[in-house]
Design a protein around this motif. Sequence first.
Motif, PDB file in Angstrom:
ATOM      1  N   ALA A   1     121.977  42.759  51.409  1.00 51.60           N
ATOM      2  CA  ALA A   1     122.779  43.863  51.031  1.00 51.60           C
ATOM      3  C   ALA A   1     123.426  43.884  49.682  1.00 51.60           C
ATOM      4  O   ALA A   1     123.759  44.740  48.969  1.00 51.60           O
ATOM      5  CB  ALA A   1     123.794  44.417  52.050  1.00 51.60           C
ATOM      6  N   ASN A   2     124.130  42.677  49.494  1.00 57.15           N
ATOM      7  CA  ASN A   2     124.915  42.695  48.249  1.00 57.15           C
ATOM      8  C   ASN A   2     124.173  41.911  46.970  1.00 57.15           C
ATOM      9  O   ASN A   2     124.685  41.465  45.755  1.00 57.15           O
ATOM     10  CB  ASN A   2     125.957  41.495  48.599  1.00 57.15           C
ATOM     11  CG  ASN A   2     127.178  42.086  49.258  1.00 57.15           C
ATOM     12  OD1 ASN A   2     127.233  43.397  49.443  1.00 57.15           O
ATOM     13  ND2 ASN A   2     127.744  41.534  50.163  1.00 57.15           N
ATOM     14  N   VAL A   3     122.750  41.383  47.077  1.00 55.66           N
ATOM     15  CA  VAL A   3     122.188  40.868  45.998  1.00 55.66           C
ATOM     16  C   VAL A   3     121.742  42.132  45.176  1.00 55.66           C
ATOM     17  O   VAL A   3     121.180  42.868  45.660  1.00 55.66           O
ATOM     18  CB  VAL A   3     120.957  40.205  46.547  1.00 55.66           C
ATOM     19  CG1 VAL A   3     119.706  39.589  45.632  1.00 55.66           C
ATOM     20  CG2 VAL A   3     121.236  39.022  47.776  1.00 55.66           C
ATOM     21  N   THR A   4     122.063  41.860  44.088  1.00 61.43           N
ATOM     22  CA  THR A   4     121.835  42.811  42.827  1.00 61.43           C
ATOM     23  C   THR A   4     120.754  42.258  42.070  1.00 61.43           C
ATOM     24  O   THR A   4     120.108  43.265  41.207  1.00 61.43           O
ATOM     25  CB  THR A   4     122.966  42.960  42.219  1.00 61.43           C
ATOM     26  OG1 THR A   4     123.566  41.945  41.562  1.00 61.43           O
ATOM     27  CG2 THR A   4     124.085  43.666  42.896  1.00 61.43           C
TER      28      THR A   4
ATOM     29  N   ASP B   1     115.315  43.474  39.752  1.00 61.92           N
ATOM     30  CA  ASP B   1     116.318  43.983  40.152  1.00 61.92           C
ATOM     31  C   ASP B   1     116.106  45.425  41.038  1.00 61.92           C
ATOM     32  O   ASP B   1     117.212  46.155  41.353  1.00 61.92           O
ATOM     33  CB  ASP B   1     117.328  44.556  38.987  1.00 61.92           C
ATOM     34  CG  ASP B   1     116.482  44.975  37.995  1.00 61.92           C
ATOM     35  OD1 ASP B   1     115.357  45.390  37.986  1.00 61.92           O
ATOM     36  OD2 ASP B   1     116.968  45.150  36.872  1.00 61.92           O
ATOM     37  N   ASP B   2     114.724  45.369  41.474  1.00 60.67           N
ATOM     38  CA  ASP B   2     114.454  46.423  42.371  1.00 60.67           C
ATOM     39  C   ASP B   2     114.639  46.027  43.744  1.00 60.67           C
ATOM     40  O   ASP B   2     114.292  44.940  44.069  1.00 60.67           O
ATOM     41  CB  ASP B   2     112.848  46.804  42.116  1.00 60.67           C
ATOM     42  CG  ASP B   2     112.373  47.863  43.180  1.00 60.67           C
ATOM     43  OD1 ASP B   2     112.859  49.052  42.960  1.00 60.67           O
ATOM     44  OD2 ASP B   2     111.587  47.328  43.842  1.00 60.67           O
ATOM     45  N   LYS B   3     115.570  46.924  44.543  1.00 60.11           N
ATOM     46  CA  LYS B   3     116.126  46.683  45.870  1.00 60.11           C
ATOM     47  C   LYS B   3     114.781  46.403  46.709  1.00 60.11           C
ATOM     48  O   LYS B   3     114.890  45.465  47.542  1.00 60.11           O
ATOM     49  CB  LYS B   3     116.987  47.866  46.251  1.00 60.11           C
ATOM     50  CG  LYS B   3     118.255  47.903  45.974  1.00 60.11           C
ATOM     51  CD  LYS B   3     118.831  46.556  46.196  1.00 60.11           C
ATOM     52  CE  LYS B   3     120.424  46.840  45.999  1.00 60.11           C
ATOM     53  NZ  LYS B   3     121.192  45.749  46.550  1.00 60.11           N
TER      54      LYS B   3
ATOM     55  N   LYS C   1     117.477  32.098  40.702  1.00 63.71           N
ATOM     56  CA  LYS C   1     118.784  32.321  40.588  1.00 63.71           C
ATOM     57  C   LYS C   1     119.219  33.737  41.453  1.00 63.71           C
ATOM     58  O   LYS C   1     118.715  34.749  41.125  1.00 63.71           O
ATOM     59  CB  LYS C   1     119.588  32.522  39.155  1.00 63.71           C
ATOM     60  CG  LYS C   1     121.151  32.760  39.322  1.00 63.71           C
ATOM     61  CD  LYS C   1     121.748  32.486  37.895  1.00 63.71           C
ATOM     62  CE  LYS C   1     121.169  33.190  36.920  1.00 63.71           C
ATOM     63  NZ  LYS C   1     122.183  33.010  35.620  1.00 63.71           N
ATOM     64  N   ILE C   2     119.995  33.505  42.268  1.00 67.64           N
ATOM     65  CA  ILE C   2     120.194  34.972  43.373  1.00 67.64           C
ATOM     66  C   ILE C   2     121.495  35.369  42.968  1.00 67.64           C
ATOM     67  O   ILE C   2     122.415  34.505  43.085  1.00 67.64           O
ATOM     68  CB  ILE C   2     120.273  34.490  44.717  1.00 67.64           C
ATOM     69  CG1 ILE C   2     118.919  33.960  45.252  1.00 67.64           C
ATOM     70  CG2 ILE C   2     120.674  35.682  45.785  1.00 67.64           C
ATOM     71  CD1 ILE C   2     118.683  33.480  46.667  1.00 67.64           C
ATOM     72  N   VAL C   3     121.703  36.472  42.678  1.00 66.53           N
ATOM     73  CA  VAL C   3     123.023  37.092  41.915  1.00 66.53           C
ATOM     74  C   VAL C   3     123.527  38.173  43.219  1.00 66.53           C
ATOM     75  O   VAL C   3     122.742  39.160  43.358  1.00 66.53           O
ATOM     76  CB  VAL C   3     122.884  37.664  40.789  1.00 66.53           C
ATOM     77  CG1 VAL C   3     124.071  38.432  40.320  1.00 66.53           C
ATOM     78  CG2 VAL C   3     122.249  36.663  39.709  1.00 66.53           C
ATOM     79  N   GLU C   4     124.639  38.108  43.290  1.00 67.63           N
ATOM     80  CA  GLU C   4     125.267  38.917  44.194  1.00 67.63           C
ATOM     81  C   GLU C   4     126.554  39.811  43.717  1.00 67.63           C
ATOM     82  O   GLU C   4     127.311  38.881  43.261  1.00 67.63           O
ATOM     83  CB  GLU C   4     125.790  38.183  45.785  1.00 67.63           C
ATOM     84  CG  GLU C   4     124.811  37.587  46.783  1.00 67.63           C
ATOM     85  CD  GLU C   4     125.482  36.881  47.925  1.00 67.63           C
ATOM     86  OE1 GLU C   4     126.521  36.717  47.912  1.00 67.63           O
ATOM     87  OE2 GLU C   4     124.675  36.824  48.883  1.00 67.63           O
TER      88      GLU C   4
ATOM     89  N   LYS D   1     127.582  38.232  40.438  1.00 63.63           N
ATOM     90  CA  LYS D   1     127.958  36.924  40.287  1.00 63.63           C
ATOM     91  C   LYS D   1     127.019  36.057  40.442  1.00 63.63           C
ATOM     92  O   LYS D   1     126.226  36.365  41.702  1.00 63.63           O
ATOM     93  CB  LYS D   1     129.447  36.789  41.164  1.00 63.63           C
ATOM     94  CG  LYS D   1     130.614  37.518  40.735  1.00 63.63           C
ATOM     95  CD  LYS D   1     131.777  37.059  41.415  1.00 63.63           C
ATOM     96  CE  LYS D   1     133.006  37.856  41.037  1.00 63.63           C
ATOM     97  NZ  LYS D   1     133.993  37.569  41.852  1.00 63.63           N
ATOM     98  N   ASP D   2     126.822  35.062  40.050  1.00 66.71           N
ATOM     99  CA  ASP D   2     125.958  33.971  40.587  1.00 66.71           C
ATOM    100  C   ASP D   2     126.290  33.358  42.046  1.00 66.71           C
ATOM    101  O   ASP D   2     127.430  32.977  42.055  1.00 66.71           O
ATOM    102  CB  ASP D   2     125.882  32.747  39.489  1.00 66.71           C
ATOM    103  CG  ASP D   2     125.140  33.412  38.242  1.00 66.71           C
ATOM    104  OD1 ASP D   2     124.604  34.229  37.988  1.00 66.71           O
ATOM    105  OD2 ASP D   2     125.499  32.510  37.222  1.00 66.71           O
ATOM    106  N   ALA D   3     125.329  33.757  42.961  1.00 67.91           N
ATOM    107  CA  ALA D   3     125.601  33.050  44.255  1.00 67.91           C
ATOM    108  C   ALA D   3     124.799  31.841  44.393  1.00 67.91           C
ATOM    109  O   ALA D   3     125.494  30.839  44.982  1.00 67.91           O
ATOM    110  CB  ALA D   3     125.226  34.124  45.232  1.00 67.91           C
ATOM    111  N   TYR D   4     123.603  31.640  44.614  1.00 65.09           N
ATOM    112  CA  TYR D   4     122.872  30.435  44.676  1.00 65.09           C
ATOM    113  C   TYR D   4     121.584  30.203  43.529  1.00 65.09           C
ATOM    114  O   TYR D   4     121.219  31.055  43.096  1.00 65.09           O
ATOM    115  CB  TYR D   4     122.020  30.583  46.002  1.00 65.09           C
ATOM    116  CG  TYR D   4     123.111  30.436  47.181  1.00 65.09           C
ATOM    117  CD1 TYR D   4     123.164  29.110  47.611  1.00 65.09           C
ATOM    118  CD2 TYR D   4     123.670  31.286  47.738  1.00 65.09           C
ATOM    119  CE1 TYR D   4     124.019  28.937  48.702  1.00 65.09           C
ATOM    120  CE2 TYR D   4     124.464  31.177  49.039  1.00 65.09           C
ATOM    121  CZ  TYR D   4     124.928  30.033  49.205  1.00 65.09           C
ATOM    122  OH  TYR D   4     125.512  29.795  50.333  1.00 65.09           O
TER     123      TYR D   4
END
Length: 138
Positions: A37-40, A54-56, A88-91, A94-97
């Motif tokens: 839900a937080n992945v942007t 960036d498409d949900k 790169k996964i951004v939540e 912010k960079d998460a993983y």
Amino acid sequence: MKKRTIIIAALLFIVVFYFTYTGKAYQLKDVVKVDEANVTRIEIDTDEGKRVVDDKKEIKQIVHSLAKVEVKKSKELDPKFDQAYWVKIVENGKDAYGLTIYDNDYIKAFSFEDKKQATYTIVKDQKVDVKKLFSTKL
């Protein structure tokens, strides 16, 4: 005689524990804690080019596909590969993983929060089509 039995039992316990721990398979979602839900945004970089998702709907599809991948902890420091995918996964901005996927054989996962990296072997019977999942064609 009793001391010998205790030593043999302890060694047997250690061996069983070692093989149980090192042979255990996890789903990637258990080792890479991503809140869908937080992945942007997801950034995918390959030799063929870079793609920003960036498409949900697409983010959900990629996160679900990656979450199901079964992996085992690996001691491989420098896997040999033909094709690599840098993800790169951004939540919430912010960079998460950071994930590096090597030929559908290994995944290196880096947590930006705790600055830790781990390498995992992808279980061989997985049917993840990495090229299709991360296609750079728009």
